[in-house]
Design an enzyme around this catalytic site. Structure first.
Site, PDB file in Angstrom:
ATOM      1  N   ASN A  78       0.803  -1.369   0.193  1.00 21.17           N
ATOM      2  CA  ASN A  78      -0.315  -0.140  -0.160  1.00 21.17           C
ATOM      3  C   ASN A  78       0.866   0.645   0.255  1.00 21.17           C
ATOM      4  O   ASN A  78       1.704   1.543   0.781  1.00 21.17           O
ATOM      5  CB  ASN A  78      -0.777  -0.085   0.934  1.00 21.17           C
ATOM      6  CG  ASN A  78      -1.637   1.151   1.821  1.00 21.17           C
ATOM      7  OD1 ASN A  78      -1.808   2.393   1.262  1.00 21.17           O
ATOM      8  ND2 ASN A  78      -3.236   1.143   1.602  1.00 21.17           N
ATOM      9  N   CYS A  96      -4.410   6.182 -13.657  1.00 24.24           N
ATOM     10  CA  CYS A  96      -5.761   5.273 -14.661  1.00 24.24           C
ATOM     11  C   CYS A  96      -7.146   5.452 -13.857  1.00 24.24           C
ATOM     12  O   CYS A  96      -8.181   5.299 -14.868  1.00 24.24           O
ATOM     13  CB  CYS A  96      -5.544   3.734 -14.083  1.00 24.24           C
ATOM     14  SG  CYS A  96      -6.073   3.504 -12.479  1.00 24.24           S
TER      15      CYS A  96
END
Length: 136
Positions: free
Chosen positions: A19, A80
């Site tokens: 993460n 994205c």
């Protein structure tokens, strides 16, 4: 294959999958500097309503990464999120560099590869932004 390629080129590479928010927070306090950092998070803005939070997230990641790069190092950073335009992404990156007191030189600004074509009648297909920048 990446490990084999690194060995053939006499390079030592540390591959980390984690993460990014947690890892960068932990690593930033260590004082260790890196030659290259690649940020490729999942889409932060899946709708227009999520834009403000998405831009804060991108800025936090990029700001932390910029502070951890050696002068001359490379930041490769991606989005994205279709709702984040290329100009929004570049503006966020410039703001992150300013806050980090680092200068960024664009090496390349890329989109998705040929196997993910952008269809002119479907603007959502032009979703990927990738910036390769050198830090000084």
């Amino acid at each position: 294959m990446a490990d084999q390629n690194a060995a053939l080129n006499g390079r030592e590479i540390e591959w980390i999958e984690a993460n990014a928010f947690d890892l960068l927070k932990d690593y930033s306090s260590s004082g260790h500097l890196y030659d290259t950092i690649v940020l490729d998070p999942p889409a932060f803005a899946k709708s227009k309503r999520e834009m403000d939070a998405a831009m804060r997230g991108y800025k936090e990641l990029n700001l932390r990464a910029l502070k951890m790069l050696r002068p001359g190092g490379f930041l490769i950073t991606c989005s994205c999120s279709y709702h984040v335009s290329q100009s929004d992404f570049l503006e966020m990156l410039a703001s992150s560099a300013l806050d980090a007191r680092r200068e960024l030189r664009l090496v390349e600004v890329r989109g998705q590869s040929r196997d993910h074509p952008v269809l002119l009648n479907v603007p959502e297909t032009g979703y990927l932004k990738c910036v390769v920048a050198r830090v000084s």
